[in-house]
Design a protein around this motif. Sequence first.
Motif, short mmCIF file in Angstrom:
data_model
loop_
_atom_site.label_atom_id
_atom_site.label_comp_id
_atom_site.label_asym_id
_atom_site.label_seq_id
_atom_site.Cartn_x
_atom_site.Cartn_y
_atom_site.Cartn_z
N VAL A 138 0.84 -1.20 0.00
CA VAL A 138 0.00 0.00 0.00
C VAL A 138 0.87 1.25 0.00
CG1 VAL A 138 -1.58 1.38 1.42
CG2 VAL A 138 -2.04 -1.03 1.05
N PHE B 91 2.34 1.76 -3.33
CA PHE B 91 1.32 2.23 -4.27
C PHE B 91 1.05 3.72 -4.07
CE2 PHE B 91 -3.05 3.21 -5.33
CZ PHE B 91 -3.10 2.77 -6.64
N LEU B 92 0.91 4.09 -2.77
CA LEU B 92 0.64 5.50 -2.47
C LEU B 92 1.79 6.38 -2.94
CD1 LEU B 92 -0.98 5.34 1.08
CD2 LEU B 92 -2.05 6.04 -1.06
N VAL C 233 3.80 5.81 -5.38
CA VAL C 233 3.77 5.95 -6.84
C VAL C 233 2.67 6.92 -7.24
CG1 VAL C 233 3.26 4.73 -8.98
CG2 VAL C 233 4.75 3.68 -7.28
N LEU C 234 1.51 6.74 -6.57
CA LEU C 234 0.34 7.53 -6.95
C LEU C 234 0.54 9.01 -6.68
CD1 LEU C 234 -2.37 6.61 -8.10
CD2 LEU C 234 -3.33 6.92 -5.84
N LEU C 235 1.10 9.28 -5.52
CA LEU C 235 1.24 10.68 -5.14
C LEU C 235 2.65 11.20 -5.31
CD1 LEU C 235 -0.99 10.61 -1.93
CD2 LEU C 235 -1.57 11.57 -4.14
N GLY C 236 3.51 10.34 -5.85
CA GLY C 236 4.92 10.71 -5.94
C GLY C 236 5.12 11.96 -6.76
N VAL C 237 6.11 12.70 -6.37
CA VAL C 237 6.34 13.94 -7.09
C VAL C 237 7.60 13.87 -7.96
CG1 VAL C 237 5.11 15.47 -5.54
CG2 VAL C 237 7.46 14.85 -5.03
N ASN D 42 7.92 15.21 -11.80
CA ASN D 42 6.63 15.88 -11.85
C ASN D 42 6.35 16.44 -13.24
OD1 ASN D 42 4.42 17.43 -11.47
ND2 ASN D 42 5.49 19.03 -10.32
N PRO D 43 5.24 16.00 -13.87
CA PRO D 43 4.95 16.47 -15.22
C PRO D 43 4.31 17.85 -15.25
CG PRO D 43 3.23 15.00 -14.48
CD PRO D 43 4.21 15.11 -13.36
#
Lengths: 350, 393
Positions: free
Chosen positions: B10, B13-14, B16-20, B23-24
């Motif tokens: 988890v 996953f978090l 990766v999901l919220l990783g900065v 940053n695009p």
Amino acid sequence: MRYVQFMKHPLFSRFARISVIAGLALGGVGLLLFTLGISPVDIGVTLARGSILSLQKFGHVLTIWIPLLLCSCGLLFTFRAGLWNIGIEGQVVFGAIAATLLLREENLGLPAAATLILAHILSFIGGGLWAAFAGFLKNRGGVNEIFGGLGLNFVAQGLILWLILGPWKRAGVASMSGTEMFARELWLSTPPGWRLAPAALVIACIAFAATAVLLGATRFGLQIRATGINPTAARLFGIHPGRTGLLAMAIGGGLAGLAGGLQVSCVYHRLLPSISSGYGYLALLVVMLAHYRLRPVPAICLFFACLAAGSIQLPIVLKLDSSLAGVIQGACVVSALLVHGLQKRQRGEL
Amino acid sequence: MKDFATFRHVLIFLGVLLGVSGNPLNTVAADYPFGLLMVGPANDHGWSQAHFEAGQAMEKILPGAKMLYIDKVNPADRPGITIPMLVDDLVGKGAKLIIGNSDDMKDGIREAAAMHPEVQFIHISGDDALTGKSGANLSNLMGRMEYGKMMAGFTAAMTSTTGKIGYLGPLINAETRRLAAAAYLGARHAWVNVLKKPAAELQFKVNWIGFWFNIPGVTSDPSLVTGSLFDSDYDVVISGIDTTEALVVAGQKKKAGKEVWAIPYDYQGACAVAPEACLGVPYFNWIPGYTKMIGEAMNNKWQQQFLWLGPDWQAINNPDTTSIGFMPGNAMGDPQKKALADFQQALAKGLNLFSGPLNFQDGSTFLKAGETATDAQVWNLPQLLEGIEGASK
């Protein structure tokens, strides 16, 4: 050995459960976004940047968090008493109307601070009475509080529209845009550069603390709980379930009314048809997600407030419709409820 | 152990999901970002779309200009979000000038302008620059839609077979009274001076819905209001709201065999919704006004002003020069087209329908014989005119 003990520790177990819920909820949302061709990372970063990564934006988040927290605290009273206070939206509206009653008057002859204090007291009383009316309908008329509350929501909405288009309309204007702005001195004071009235934050924190004390450390809290768990058994201990429920409704409605009062004095500075901003209904989700417990409520409110404030960035940065935040919010709620349901089934409660 | 593995997954996953990392998202790096706050959806085929497309045009016309926009800016669509909050976000993204496109935003724009004195603001349809209710960083822009509404009223009266014209009004204020009155004056001119019929035989009814577009449960439903007008023998409905319900209902009735028409509002392409029932559309073209105001701000020549721009009478549908246009619709007949062209020419030559004798709805005198209304009298019209049925306040 120590590791196994750590694993069995209730704190770890709770943390793991929350993580699993968050992971599944976000995973579900992430998958949904991915299939829509939208990068979950972009969305996450955009929402974070629009909500918590600057003080100014965090001020916006708190502006949403405050009424949501107040409504959620109000609902804790009624849920604990075993009552579904669906009429909370109407209570927010009625509180806002009650506060406006004073704030729109220019010649009250009172100092601004006194007017503001009175307006917020009036908003608490207004919301409380509106909720108590639903409780009264239940106790005396046998009207289920869900239907009574829903009916009173419609009445409150009709009343606010009538006031805005009728007696309280702007001179020469009949519009849903709201009443005339209140005099500047009757706005809840916001320091220069701030986006939040500190008094509103203090009110919300006091309300939360009072809820914690009343529900968790007083005889009254125990009575509410007993009424909610088993009203018949509660009678055996000398508790009057009807009266206790009515009081829980009045306090809950009062807190919702206070949220309405802050919406007019601190956020919009006038009365609008949609003054409740849907916080009442959102608070229902908050409290259900919190499993009717007090402690998780501020964090869940903060999460929803971040979503709402951060969603402004979606059209600006990603050219996406900001209603996507609503989809994310809904998906999170459904995922979390699903996890709760599965856990209950695992425990054999379902 | 299984719990820990789940927990670790988890966390990953978090992360990766919220990783900065990588940053695009980059902040806008244009020379001159400007913000546009639209009260309705950017694709409403009406008021907001006209602004949105003008904003897009600025990016081509003014090198360096870059539009940031937020649509559906109203308390029903964005509960809990205020204009100052949105302005903070746009300024945070670098906006140096912000346009608020609705009268409904008046209070919020005024508040935001005071919070951000370094940013320029254009409020569409307000008059703070005239009344002095705001600082020097707030200007107002509006089009003289009175002419467009006169053309709409004229076309409606030339087409109507029942002599009953409906006007689907939004909310009631000086702007909407002025536009409804202009439509009535155009209709009366056609009825009396072109068709040579008695003024008393013309019925002109205004039904207000309460806001610029439908808000379920809050406003009256514009589709139902239009339907009830058609069912009461009003065979032309002129829309004064930002969306196209009047034309949609007219199209449905037309398909069902009823001889009815509608005239939408705001957006040049609005007739596309139901061309077979569309007599034409008076529309705003914000390009000239935006070009002037944003161009001046970009060149550090900003000055507070109140711009009320009219049609280019030489080329009323020229996107580069006209601020008000009228696009004839498929349902307009040839005789009506010719009459409209003559009417436009007369307006271009100075025909002023806001001329006395004219009375207000309550019978009091607005303009005596020989008087013509000043801009201020037209802008602040306090009542509907005699001959119009419907609420004035």
